[in-house]
Design a protein around this motif. Structure first.
Motif, PDB file in Angstrom:
ATOM      1  N   VAL A 181       0.856  -1.186   0.000  1.00 56.47           N
ATOM      2  CA  VAL A 181       0.000   0.000   0.000  1.00 56.47           C
ATOM      3  C   VAL A 181       0.891   1.234   0.000  1.00 56.47           C
ATOM      4  CG1 VAL A 181      -1.851   1.233   1.178  1.00 56.47           C
ATOM      5  CG2 VAL A 181      -1.737  -1.261   1.340  1.00 56.47           C
ATOM      6  N   ARG A 182       0.678   2.137  -0.953  1.00 61.66           N
ATOM      7  CA  ARG A 182       1.496   3.344  -0.979  1.00 61.66           C
ATOM      8  C   ARG A 182       0.717   4.503  -1.579  1.00 61.66           C
ATOM      9  NH1 ARG A 182       5.922   2.900  -5.879  1.00 61.66           N
ATOM     10  NH2 ARG A 182       4.459   2.453  -7.573  1.00 61.66           N
ATOM     11  N   ALA A 183       1.047   5.701  -1.144  1.00 62.55           N
ATOM     12  CA  ALA A 183       0.469   6.927  -1.695  1.00 62.55           C
ATOM     13  C   ALA A 183       1.363   7.420  -2.819  1.00 62.55           C
ATOM     14  CB  ALA A 183       0.341   7.986  -0.607  1.00 62.55           C
ATOM     15  N   MET A 184       0.754   7.948  -3.872  1.00 60.77           N
ATOM     16  CA  MET A 184       1.523   8.426  -5.015  1.00 60.77           C
ATOM     17  C   MET A 184       0.683   9.414  -5.811  1.00 60.77           C
ATOM     18  SD  MET A 184       1.315   4.830  -7.105  1.00 60.77           S
ATOM     19  CE  MET A 184       2.505   5.338  -8.310  1.00 60.77           C
ATOM     20  N   LEU A 185       1.343  10.113  -6.742  1.00 57.12           N
ATOM     21  CA  LEU A 185       0.635  11.018  -7.627  1.00 57.12           C
ATOM     22  C   LEU A 185       0.252  10.294  -8.910  1.00 57.12           C
ATOM     23  CD1 LEU A 185       2.626  14.371  -7.262  1.00 57.12           C
ATOM     24  CD2 LEU A 185       0.562  13.631  -6.058  1.00 57.12           C
ATOM     25  N   ASN A 186      -0.974  10.520  -9.358  1.00 58.36           N
ATOM     26  CA  ASN A 186      -1.465   9.905 -10.593  1.00 58.36           C
ATOM     27  C   ASN A 186      -1.089  10.812 -11.765  1.00 58.36           C
ATOM     28  OD1 ASN A 186      -2.835   8.339 -12.436  1.00 58.36           O
ATOM     29  ND2 ASN A 186      -4.815   9.272 -11.991  1.00 58.36           N
ATOM     30  N   VAL A 187       0.132  10.634 -12.265  1.00 58.95           N
ATOM     31  CA  VAL A 187       0.645  11.471 -13.339  1.00 58.95           C
ATOM     32  C   VAL A 187       0.253  10.838 -14.674  1.00 58.95           C
ATOM     33  CG1 VAL A 187       2.678  12.518 -14.379  1.00 58.95           C
ATOM     34  CG2 VAL A 187       2.566  12.220 -11.899  1.00 58.95           C
ATOM     35  N   ARG A 188      -0.583  11.523 -15.426  1.00 60.80           N
ATOM     36  CA  ARG A 188      -1.050  11.022 -16.708  1.00 60.80           C
ATOM     37  C   ARG A 188      -0.429  11.838 -17.837  1.00 60.80           C
ATOM     38  NH1 ARG A 188      -6.073   8.232 -16.314  1.00 60.80           N
ATOM     39  NH2 ARG A 188      -6.504   8.904 -18.456  1.00 60.80           N
ATOM     40  N   LYS A 189      -0.166  11.180 -18.944  1.00 57.73           N
ATOM     41  CA  LYS A 189       0.451  11.863 -20.082  1.00 57.73           C
ATOM     42  C   LYS A 189      -0.476  12.918 -20.682  1.00 57.73           C
ATOM     43  CE  LYS A 189       3.419   7.995 -21.427  1.00 57.73           C
ATOM     44  NZ  LYS A 189       3.776   7.037 -22.501  1.00 57.73           N
ATOM     45  N   ASP A 190      -1.774  12.661 -20.604  1.00 57.08           N
ATOM     46  CA  ASP A 190      -2.729  13.592 -21.214  1.00 57.08           C
ATOM     47  C   ASP A 190      -3.149  14.711 -20.273  1.00 57.08           C
ATOM     48  OD1 ASP A 190      -4.072  11.979 -19.478  1.00 57.08           O
ATOM     49  OD2 ASP A 190      -5.774  11.558 -20.802  1.00 57.08           O
ATOM     50  N   THR A 191      -2.522  14.792 -19.077  1.00 60.36           N
ATOM     51  CA  THR A 191      -2.853  15.845 -18.120  1.00 60.36           C
ATOM     52  C   THR A 191      -2.205  17.150 -18.543  1.00 60.36           C
ATOM     53  OG1 THR A 191      -2.991  14.236 -16.325  1.00 60.36           O
ATOM     54  CG2 THR A 191      -2.768  16.539 -15.709  1.00 60.36           C
ATOM     55  N   THR A 192      -3.014  18.183 -18.710  1.00 58.11           N
ATOM     56  CA  THR A 192      -2.489  19.486 -19.117  1.00 58.11           C
ATOM     57  C   THR A 192      -2.127  20.354 -17.923  1.00 58.11           C
ATOM     58  OG1 THR A 192      -4.735  20.362 -19.236  1.00 58.11           O
ATOM     59  CG2 THR A 192      -3.813  19.451 -21.263  1.00 58.11           C
ATOM     60  N   SER A 193      -2.684  20.060 -16.750  1.00 61.37           N
ATOM     61  CA  SER A 193      -2.403  20.840 -15.551  1.00 61.37           C
ATOM     62  C   SER A 193      -1.092  20.381 -14.925  1.00 61.37           C
ATOM     63  CB  SER A 193      -3.541  20.685 -14.546  1.00 61.37           C
ATOM     64  OG  SER A 193      -3.222  21.277 -13.316  1.00 61.37           O
ATOM     65  N   ASP A 194      -0.524  21.244 -14.089  1.00 62.26           N
ATOM     66  CA  ASP A 194       0.684  20.856 -13.356  1.00 62.26           C
ATOM     67  C   ASP A 194       0.338  20.247 -12.001  1.00 62.26           C
ATOM     68  OD1 ASP A 194      -0.290  23.142 -12.176  1.00 62.26           O
ATOM     69  OD2 ASP A 194       1.676  24.077 -11.879  1.00 62.26           O
ATOM     70  N   ARG A 195      -0.936  19.988 -11.753  1.00 64.10           N
ATOM     71  CA  ARG A 195      -1.381  19.339 -10.517  1.00 64.10           C
ATOM     72  C   ARG A 195      -1.894  17.948 -10.841  1.00 64.10           C
ATOM     73  NH1 ARG A 195      -2.042  22.613  -6.069  1.00 64.10           N
ATOM     74  NH2 ARG A 195      -1.785  24.854  -6.449  1.00 64.10           N
ATOM     75  N   TYR A 196      -1.579  17.001  -9.959  1.00 70.00           N
ATOM     76  CA  TYR A 196      -1.942  15.610 -10.191  1.00 70.00           C
ATOM     77  C   TYR A 196      -2.731  15.085  -8.987  1.00 70.00           C
ATOM     78  CZ  TYR A 196       1.889  16.395 -13.432  1.00 70.00           C
ATOM     79  OH  TYR A 196       2.711  16.922 -14.397  1.00 70.00           O
ATOM     80  N   THR A 197      -3.668  14.208  -9.283  1.00 67.62           N
ATOM     81  CA  THR A 197      -4.489  13.635  -8.220  1.00 67.62           C
ATOM     82  C   THR A 197      -3.651  12.725  -7.332  1.00 67.62           C
ATOM     83  OG1 THR A 197      -6.436  13.688  -9.644  1.00 67.62           O
ATOM     84  CG2 THR A 197      -6.549  12.262  -7.720  1.00 67.62           C
ATOM     85  N   LEU A 198      -3.801  12.904  -6.037  1.00 69.53           N
ATOM     86  CA  LEU A 198      -3.135  12.034  -5.074  1.00 69.53           C
ATOM     87  C   LEU A 198      -3.965  10.760  -4.926  1.00 69.53           C
ATOM     88  CD1 LEU A 198      -0.949  11.615  -2.865  1.00 69.53           C
ATOM     89  CD2 LEU A 198      -2.483  12.790  -1.276  1.00 69.53           C
TER      90      LEU A 198
END
Length: 452
Positions: free
Chosen positions: A19-36
């Protein structure tokens, strides 16, 4: 899902669950913020639990699995602390689910863990947060407040339809849409405000508990308007007719006693009367806590109050008044007492007791309406009338607003003034009658403390 792989510190439980926390970094994300997100790996299958937070890369430490401060701003530090408290709570709940599933002994994987979490603890959604707070209120025995939350949730579900709103989606336009939806349903202004205030209470608690991001106020620009309603206080003539009516023993007499008991006790609410116990009576004093606020009240027992208590002492012990009564199978009545020793059975018994309270309250209101017709009153009596009447009579006697407010248990004098606005308006109307009646009696004088 395109989760960016970074070196992260994982929490591996016995049995091979990571179990770990991470950022959901997607290639199609245009924002500089990512869902935790929280990723759960077990049996080569991955489950993902989304959080309501979106962070920049520099705001998250992938090794420690925690949000970090990158700005020396107090609000940002609070936000980061809020995120980490939320993470800690959710990770603890996921660990508990894993342990529960392992005890069952059946095989499961990461998706099973995430699915169980979403069904039980996913606090991203308005509906889930409402249900959790309602369940907690029921565990605390606060059935009335739970009922108001439940009715608000039903109204919000009608508005949402098939859509599942997340807390982070509750912005000002969405709340305004909800408000306009309620107006279109034909609800009164006060009912609309009632639902909005309950939604705001649930949301604010979710913010305090870390389930919704701080710093936003989706209710800030939404009007919370309250219309003046017809006040409930009765005049002294009605009071004397009610108190002096010759009634045979039976439900009408009991309903009359309960109405007067509330008045003599500074407008004690009906729910507090229902749960009042003889153990709350010490000598010439009643000490009890309001079920709505938890405030401790002390009321001196005056002679007519003592007469009512004495009348029912034997038949409803250990309760003080015959409200929470049930048929005893022998043609009589006995108090509804809680049963069960374990928490689940006791909670079920409390719910049954509250249902009995609601049923009996409806019965007594019916008897008050019968009594009102019998006495030829213009308006049917209610138990709230006793509370409003006490406040209005206290005001007429010149008792300061602060004392009236404290006597009623109000947290602010603003609430008390809602009770008393009708009294002040009536005094103005009486003065106006005198001022404008020049054709009737030229020698008439002001009776409200005015001059000729």
């Amino acid at each position: 899902m395109g989760v960016k792989k970074k070196k992260t510190q994982t929490r591996t439980k016995p049995g091979g669950t990571s179990v770990r926390a991470m950022l959901n970094v997607r290639k199609d994300t245009t924002s500089d913020r990512y869902t935790l997100v929280i990723q759960i790996l077990r049996a080569r299958r991955r489950g993902v639990v989304f959080t309501p937070f979106r962070l920049r890369s520099e705001e998250f430490d992938p090794v420690k699995g925690r949000a970090v401060h990158n700005l020396n701003i107090r609000e940002h530090r609070r936000f980061v602390d809020n995120v980490n408290r939320y993470l800690s709570h959710q990770l603890h709940e996921i660990d508990r689910i894993v342990s529960e599933l392992e005890r069952v002994g059946e095989p499961f994987d990461g998706r099973d863990v995430a699915g169980t979490f979403r069904r039980r603890y996913d606090n991203r959604y308005v509906h889930t947060v409402f249900r959790r707070q309602i369940e907690e209120l029921l565990r605390q025995g606060r059935h009335g407040t739970a009922g108001t939350y439940r009715s608000t949730l039903v109204a919000f579900d009608r508005f949402a339809g098939k859509r599942h709103y997340q807390l982070c989606e509750l912005d000002e336009p969405t709340v305004m849409e909800f408000r306009n939806f309620l107006v279109r349903e034909g609800l009164s202004v006060n009912t609309v405000t009632f639902y909005l205030s309950k939604l705001r209470a649930v949301y604010n608690r979710a913010v305090r508990e870390g389930f919704a991001p701080k710093g936003l106020d989706p209710f800030g620009g939404v009007p919370f308007r309250v219309e003046k309603t017809r006040k409930l206080a009765v005049d002294d003539t009605v009071l004397r007719r009610v108190a002096g009516a010759e009634l045979p023993r039976g439900p009408l007499a009991v309903a009359r006693d309960l109405f007067l008991f509330s008045f003599y006790c500074r407008g004690m609410s009906f729910v507090d009367m229902a749960y009042l116990r003889q153990g709350d009576i010490e000598g010439d004093v009643i000490r009890y806590r309001r079920r709505k606020t938890g405030q401790l009240f002390t009321v001196r027992i005056i002679p007519p109050l003592r007469a009512i208590l004495d009348r029912y002492r034997e038949i409803c012990s250990p309760l003080a008044l015959p409200i929470l009564m049930v048929k005893d199978g022998r043609g009589g009545f006995c108090p509804f007492e809680l049963s069960g020793t374990d928490p689940a059975r006791k909670r079920l018994s409390e719910q049954e007791q509250y249902k009995r309270y609601l049923q009996n309250r409806s019965e007594f209101l019916h008897h008050l309406r019968r009594l009102s017709r019998l006495l030829g009153l213009e308006r049917s009596l209610t138990f709230n009338m006793a509370r409003h009447t006490w406040a209005s009579r206290a005001r007429r006697q010149g008792i300061p607003m602060a004392i009236i407010s404290e006597g009623l248990g109000h947290t602010s004098e603003k609430t008390t003034r809602i009770y008393l606005d009708e009294l002040e308006a009536r005094r103005i109307d009486e003065a106006n009658d005198v001022v404008t009646a020049f054709w009737d009696d030229p020698d008439r004088k002001l009776s409200a403390g005015g001059q000729e």
